[in-house]
Motif scaffolding. Structure first.
Motif, short mmCIF file in Angstrom:
data_model
loop_
_atom_site.label_atom_id
_atom_site.label_comp_id
_atom_site.label_asym_id
_atom_site.label_seq_id
_atom_site.Cartn_x
_atom_site.Cartn_y
_atom_site.Cartn_z
N SER A 260 27.40 53.26 41.00
CA SER A 260 28.38 51.99 41.30
C SER A 260 27.66 50.82 40.87
O SER A 260 26.61 50.64 40.50
CB SER A 260 28.75 51.88 42.79
OG SER A 260 27.62 51.72 43.59
N THR A 261 28.67 49.65 40.28
CA THR A 261 28.26 48.56 39.84
C THR A 261 29.43 47.56 40.04
O THR A 261 30.68 48.02 40.50
CB THR A 261 27.51 48.38 38.53
OG1 THR A 261 27.16 47.11 38.26
CG2 THR A 261 28.64 48.77 37.35
N ARG A 262 29.15 46.34 39.64
CA ARG A 262 30.29 45.25 39.81
C ARG A 262 30.55 44.66 38.50
O ARG A 262 29.41 44.36 37.76
CB ARG A 262 30.07 44.40 41.01
CG ARG A 262 30.12 45.07 42.06
CD ARG A 262 30.30 43.99 43.27
NE ARG A 262 31.42 43.29 43.30
CZ ARG A 262 32.56 43.38 43.66
NH1 ARG A 262 32.71 44.42 44.37
NH2 ARG A 262 33.37 42.40 43.58
N PHE A 263 31.86 44.43 38.12
CA PHE A 263 31.94 43.39 36.92
C PHE A 263 33.02 42.59 37.26
O PHE A 263 34.16 43.09 37.89
CB PHE A 263 32.59 44.47 35.84
CG PHE A 263 33.04 43.41 34.47
CD1 PHE A 263 31.78 43.02 33.79
CD2 PHE A 263 34.30 43.31 34.15
CE1 PHE A 263 32.35 42.33 32.51
CE2 PHE A 263 34.69 42.69 33.07
CZ PHE A 263 33.61 41.97 32.34
N ASN A 267 34.98 46.66 41.72
CA ASN A 267 33.91 47.86 41.92
C ASN A 267 34.21 48.72 40.84
O ASN A 267 35.25 49.16 40.30
CB ASN A 267 34.02 48.39 43.17
CG ASN A 267 33.74 47.52 44.22
OD1 ASN A 267 32.68 46.81 44.24
ND2 ASN A 267 34.51 47.44 45.56
N ILE A 268 33.10 48.91 40.00
CA ILE A 268 33.21 49.87 38.86
C ILE A 268 32.29 51.18 39.23
O ILE A 268 31.07 51.16 39.87
CB ILE A 268 32.60 49.43 37.38
CG1 ILE A 268 33.15 48.02 37.33
CG2 ILE A 268 32.55 50.22 36.39
CD1 ILE A 268 34.55 48.07 37.04
N PHE A 330 39.69 45.25 29.71
CA PHE A 330 38.80 44.16 30.73
C PHE A 330 37.97 43.30 29.76
O PHE A 330 37.95 41.89 30.11
CB PHE A 330 38.18 45.11 31.77
CG PHE A 330 38.87 45.65 32.71
CD1 PHE A 330 39.45 44.91 33.89
CD2 PHE A 330 39.38 46.96 32.51
CE1 PHE A 330 40.32 45.47 34.73
CE2 PHE A 330 40.25 47.73 33.52
CZ PHE A 330 40.94 47.17 34.62
N LEU A 331 36.80 44.12 29.07
CA LEU A 331 36.08 43.22 28.32
C LEU A 331 36.48 42.33 27.32
O LEU A 331 36.02 41.40 26.99
CB LEU A 331 34.94 44.32 27.82
CG LEU A 331 34.39 45.27 28.48
CD1 LEU A 331 33.24 46.10 27.92
CD2 LEU A 331 33.71 44.59 29.82
N ARG A 332 37.59 42.74 26.51
CA ARG A 332 38.14 41.94 25.36
C ARG A 332 38.70 40.59 26.07
O ARG A 332 38.70 39.83 25.04
CB ARG A 332 39.27 42.65 24.83
CG ARG A 332 39.67 41.89 23.45
CD ARG A 332 40.64 43.13 22.62
NE ARG A 332 41.81 43.36 23.38
CZ ARG A 332 42.60 44.07 22.77
NH1 ARG A 332 42.56 44.68 21.46
NH2 ARG A 332 43.74 44.24 23.37
N ASN A 342 27.79 42.25 37.39
CA ASN A 342 27.08 41.31 38.31
C ASN A 342 26.14 42.00 39.26
O ASN A 342 26.15 43.25 39.16
CB ASN A 342 28.61 40.79 39.53
CG ASN A 342 29.47 40.17 38.60
OD1 ASN A 342 29.22 39.76 37.70
ND2 ASN A 342 30.53 40.36 39.46
N LYS A 343 25.40 41.36 39.72
CA LYS A 343 24.19 41.93 40.73
C LYS A 343 24.92 42.61 41.92
O LYS A 343 25.85 41.63 42.64
CB LYS A 343 22.98 41.33 40.93
CG LYS A 343 22.02 41.56 41.99
CD LYS A 343 21.03 40.57 42.11
CE LYS A 343 19.78 41.13 43.08
NZ LYS A 343 18.72 40.11 43.42
#
Length: 344
Positions: A260-263, A267-268, A330-332, A342-343
């Motif tokens: 898991s991580t965050r953008f 939550n990703i 999301f990224l574009r 994100n941390k």
């Protein structure tokens, strides 16, 4: 006063060891060659072991009788299903010492419960365990996960004597070493070790009583621990983790829990990742993202200037999507300066 207490402790350990030796000698001289075993297990790691014990009893080899102790909570418990399908005497956990006294030996494989002292002592031959590591390395509930996560190049299976009150501390009867391939995923290694553990268990029983006479004590100074996996273990900290550490964690938890991580505020879950190349520019921010359309992935910078390539993700509340879909959705929309995980 301390030396007196230590001396008494050593005396009682020595006394228990002598008692154990006399008990085993008495059992070896009085028991028939065939063993009545009571098996304790609950999951797929246990299944190959109960199969070899049952086969031994059917073929009139070292095992004459197999009883099974397991949990009745889950209807999909494969050990319960196997026992019932093959008409094996089955007991619901917990059990009483009188049940154990009907058998010569208790065998524990991925059972998940600490066995009380009164049950261990009720078996004339005590109890043994099939453990998925080269003890004393990775004592505990998740040895396969920790061996991959920590980048070990080898692991194995151990047949050990169960002692009261603590997991995985008993003397070792047999071990077999197994290499860990650099790209192996946890389910594959789990399957390999389950089968190898069953084979080693069978050869240990076939060698009875000689195989029970020469156990080797574990060196506690060399012990490492593999506790239950908490959710926090899945969290990737791009600022602190190398690419190899992220990839090893992914392989270790594969099929069990996604990383898991965050953008931004999302939550990703990282569903499909691979090791990426070393980056030319080593001055960028850890966690920064580069879209690699030619390889249908996006590349994430780790702290060591190496990278992780991400091919599939799951955004909270949405279905699993490809890296291309995530990039387009999301990224574009982001400026290049904000393409950073994100941390946590």
């Amino acid at each position: 006063m301390l030396s007196k207490i230590t001396g008494e402790t050593n005396f009682y350990k020595y006394k228990r060891k002598i008692y154990e030796c006399f008990r085993l000698v008495r059992t070896f001289s009085s028991s028939p060659n065939k063993l009545k075993v009571l098996f304790f297990g609950t999951d797929n790691f246990s299944l190959p072991s109960i199969e070899v014990l049952h086969k031994s009893s059917l073929n009139n080899l070292k095992v004459s009788t197999v009883g099974v102790v397991t949990s009745f909570k889950s209807p999909s418990n494969c050990i319960k299903c196997y026992a019932e399908a093959n008409n094996l005497q089955t007991y619901k956990w917990p059990i009483e010492p009188d049940t154990c006294k009907q058998y010569d030996l208790g065998i524990v494989v991925s059972f998940g419960h600490l066995i009380p002292s009164n049950l261990i002592k009720a078996f004339p031959l005590g109890m043994i365990n099939v453990h998925a590591s080269l003890l004393p390395r990775w004592r505990g509930a998740a040895p396969i996960i920790y061996s991959i996560m920590k980048g070990d190049t080898k692991t194995g299976v151990s047949i050990m004597r169960i002692e009261p009150k603590r997991f995985d501390i008993g003397d070792i009867y047999a071990q077999k070493e197994i290499p860990i391939a650099p790209d192996v995923l946890m389910p594959e290694l789990h399957t390999i070790l389950a089968k190898e553990g069953a084979k080693l268990l069978n050869s240990t029983l076939e060698g009875y009583p000689e195989s029970f006479k020469n156990s080797i004590p574990q060196n506690d100074k060399e012990a490492t621990y593999a506790p239950k996996v908490l959710h926090t273990l899945t969290e990737v900290d791009w600022n602190l983790m190398t690419a190899n550490e992220v990839y090893n964690l992914y392989r270790a938890l594969y099929g069990y829990k996604p990383l898991s991580t965050r953008f931004k505020d999302l939550n990703i879950k990282l569903i499909d990742i691979r090791l990426g190349p070393k980056l030319n520019d080593c001055h960028g921010s850890s966690g920064s993202i580069e879209i690699i359309r030619s390889e249908k992935c996006f590349r994430v910078r780790c702290k060591d200037c190496n990278s992780i390539d991400v091919f599939r993700v799951k955004v909270e509340g949405k279905r699993t999507m490809t890296a291309e879909e995530f990039s387009n959705g999301f990224l574009r929309k982001c400026e290049k300066s904000s393409l950073v995980f994100n941390k946590n």
